[in-house]
Scaffold this motif. Structure first.
Motif, short mmCIF file in Angstrom:
data_model
loop_
_atom_site.label_atom_id
_atom_site.label_comp_id
_atom_site.label_asym_id
_atom_site.label_seq_id
_atom_site.Cartn_x
_atom_site.Cartn_y
_atom_site.Cartn_z
N ALA A 199 1.78 -6.73 16.73
CA ALA A 199 0.57 -7.26 16.56
C ALA A 199 -0.10 -6.68 15.23
CB ALA A 199 -0.34 -6.83 17.81
N PRO A 200 -0.79 -7.87 14.53
CA PRO A 200 -1.35 -7.55 13.24
C PRO A 200 -2.40 -6.40 13.32
CG PRO A 200 -2.10 -9.51 14.03
CD PRO A 200 -1.22 -9.03 14.93
N LEU A 201 -2.21 -5.65 12.06
CA LEU A 201 -3.24 -4.96 11.92
C LEU A 201 -3.47 -4.71 10.30
CD1 LEU A 201 -5.09 -2.50 12.94
CD2 LEU A 201 -3.26 -1.02 12.80
N SER A 202 -4.92 -4.93 9.80
CA SER A 202 -5.11 -4.85 8.46
C SER A 202 -4.39 -3.50 7.78
CB SER A 202 -6.40 -5.09 7.83
OG SER A 202 -7.07 -3.93 8.50
N SER A 203 -4.15 -3.67 6.57
CA SER A 203 -3.57 -2.63 5.85
C SER A 203 -4.81 -1.38 5.53
CB SER A 203 -3.07 -2.86 4.57
OG SER A 203 -3.90 -3.74 3.65
N GLN A 204 -5.84 -1.97 5.69
CA GLN A 204 -7.02 -0.93 5.60
C GLN A 204 -6.98 0.16 6.77
OE1 GLN A 204 -11.09 -2.43 5.69
NE2 GLN A 204 -11.74 -1.04 4.14
N ALA A 205 -7.07 -0.75 7.96
CA ALA A 205 -7.07 0.07 9.36
C ALA A 205 -5.81 0.96 9.48
CB ALA A 205 -7.17 -0.90 10.34
N PHE A 206 -4.73 0.26 9.03
CA PHE A 206 -3.62 1.24 9.23
C PHE A 206 -3.65 2.46 8.29
CE2 PHE A 206 1.18 2.20 8.91
CZ PHE A 206 1.47 2.01 10.01
N ARG A 207 -4.21 2.30 7.05
CA ARG A 207 -4.36 3.38 6.28
C ARG A 207 -5.26 4.49 7.07
NH1 ARG A 207 -4.39 0.12 1.99
NH2 ARG A 207 -6.61 -0.17 1.80
N LYS A 208 -6.50 3.98 7.50
CA LYS A 208 -7.16 4.79 8.27
C LYS A 208 -6.42 5.75 9.42
CE LYS A 208 -11.60 2.87 7.36
NZ LYS A 208 -12.56 2.00 8.22
N LEU A 209 -5.70 4.84 9.96
CA LEU A 209 -4.78 5.47 11.01
C LEU A 209 -3.96 6.62 10.50
CD1 LEU A 209 -4.38 5.04 14.05
CD2 LEU A 209 -2.84 3.05 13.50
N CYS A 210 -3.03 6.31 9.63
CA CYS A 210 -2.36 7.36 8.82
C CYS A 210 -3.09 8.33 8.45
CB CYS A 210 -1.83 6.75 7.57
SG CYS A 210 -0.42 5.49 8.33
N GLY A 211 -4.27 8.24 7.92
CA GLY A 211 -5.26 9.47 7.50
C GLY A 211 -5.48 10.39 8.68
N TYR A 212 -5.86 9.48 9.90
CA TYR A 212 -6.40 10.22 11.05
C TYR A 212 -4.87 11.03 11.79
CZ TYR A 212 -8.18 10.88 15.58
OH TYR A 212 -8.90 11.47 16.86
N PHE A 213 -3.88 10.61 11.56
CA PHE A 213 -2.79 11.45 12.09
C PHE A 213 -2.14 12.51 11.07
CE2 PHE A 213 -1.95 7.35 14.82
CZ PHE A 213 -2.17 8.03 15.98
N ARG A 214 -2.69 12.88 10.12
CA ARG A 214 -2.06 13.50 9.08
C ARG A 214 -2.12 14.83 9.57
NH1 ARG A 214 -4.22 11.64 4.04
NH2 ARG A 214 -2.71 9.97 4.58
N GLU A 215 -3.24 15.49 10.08
CA GLU A 215 -3.50 16.98 10.67
C GLU A 215 -2.28 16.94 12.00
OE1 GLU A 215 -3.85 19.45 9.27
OE2 GLU A 215 -4.40 20.79 10.67
N PRO A 216 -2.86 16.12 12.99
CA PRO A 216 -1.89 16.10 14.25
C PRO A 216 -0.51 16.05 13.77
CG PRO A 216 -3.53 14.54 14.54
CD PRO A 216 -3.64 15.04 13.01
N ASN A 217 -0.04 15.31 12.87
CA ASN A 217 1.37 15.44 12.60
C ASN A 217 1.90 16.69 11.93
OD1 ASN A 217 1.50 12.85 13.49
ND2 ASN A 217 1.82 11.87 11.31
#
Ligand SMILES: Nc1ncnc2c1ncn2[C@@H]1O[C@H](COP(=O)(O)OS(=O)(=O)O)[C@@H](OP(=O)(O)O)[C@H]1O
Length: 276
Positions: free
Chosen positions: A244-262
């Motif tokens: 499903a589509p997701l804006s690159s801005q939202a995807f970037r936020k998601l990546c930022g969110y997962f940085r510490e959990p990862n």
């Protein structure tokens, strides 16, 4: 064995030796991580038999109440020395499951296949979306579920399922680290053979799966399987759907969110992955 198992076989070997046995190894998750591919690929091994359908024994109360005899009855027939494997991706994030699995067999081997948690989340959403569309049910766009006032909403279930460190911590409260083998889902897509060789080693299986068991199917865009009997098998169309589509801005936020959990997950498993 498949032949022996055929209904009405009169072979004494079949009558005397094949039995349904509890799994010696369980693929516990992650959902959308490549669990089906891993199960089917392990099934190429002559000493492995797999439960074809997801069993959902430890995570669905109605099943768990039926007891181990019911669970065993869901398993394939095996000869002594063969390894039974089942996969239920829902086990990984279910709080009660680790203790229940340990109570079944504290020596059971656990396989955990992971992939980039942001990609996993989008794949998870895509599957739910597909099911809702098929049943003519209403659905919300991913961004509406994922963001609240422009920020990642930590209450979104598919986001929580991608917090691998939280779920793994519960498993490691119960099982020693050596009993959990982590498979790299992205590596399994690109080069299945080395991942399978590592899994064989973890499972104490003689190396029997070969590069010739895999061929790249250009139409599907994935590796498919060739078994010794000449059977050719690709995973079904529910695997590898366009996301499903997701804006690159939202995807970037998601990546930022997962940085510490990862980072916490990498620390826990003693290796890192090149996730976003
Ligand atoms: N060889 C091969 N063929 C097809 N698909 C493959 C293969 N290897 C891994 N994958 C990836 O498996 C992803 C689905 O993961 P799961 O089987 O764990 O999904 S599920 O939780 O059981 O629904 C699925 O994710 P999506 O691409 O997001 O659909 C696939 O990318």
């Amino acid at each position: 064995l498949r032949g022996l198992r055929a209904a009405g076989s009169s072979s004494s070997r079949s009558r005397n030796a094949t039995q349904q046995r509890l799994p010696g190894a369980v693929i516990i998750g992650v959902r959308k991580g490549g669990t089906r591919a891993l199960l089917e690929m392990l099934n190429l091994h002559p000493d492995v038999e797999v439960a074809k359908a997801e069993v959902h024994y430890f995570n669905v109360e109605e099943h768990f109440r039926r007891g181990l005899a019911w669970y065993r009855a869901q398993m394939p027939f095996t000869l002594p020395g063969q390894l039974t494997v089942e996969k239920t991706p829902g086990y990984f994030a279910s709080p009660h499951v680790p203790v229940r699995v340990w109570e079944m067999n504290p020596a059971v081997r656990l396989l955990l296949i992971v992939r980039d948690p942001a990609e996993r989340l989008v794949s998870d959403y895509t599957q739910v979306l597909h099911n809702r569309v098929t049943r003519h049910k209403p659905y919300q766009p991913l961004e509406e579920l994922l963001l609240r006032q422009g920020h990642i909403d930590p209450a979104y279930k598919a986001l929580q399922r991608s917090l691998y460190h939280q779920h793994l911590a519960r498993w490691l409260d119960v099982f020693p680290r050596e009993q959990v083998h982590v498979v790299d889902g992205e590596a399994l897509i690109r080069h299945p053979f080395p991942e399978l060789r590592r899994a064989e080693r973890f499972l104490d299986l003689p190396p029997r799966i070969a590069p010739s068991n895999f061929y790249f199917n250009t139409t599907k865009g994935f590796y498919c399987l060739l078994s010794a009997g000449g059977h050719d098998k690709c995973l079904d169309e529910s695997k590898g759907r366009p996301h499903a589509p997701l804006s690159s801005q939202a995807f970037r936020k998601l990546c930022g969110y997962f940085r510490e959990p990862n980072r916490l997950f990498f620390e826990m498993v003693g290796r890192s992955f090149s996730w976003c």
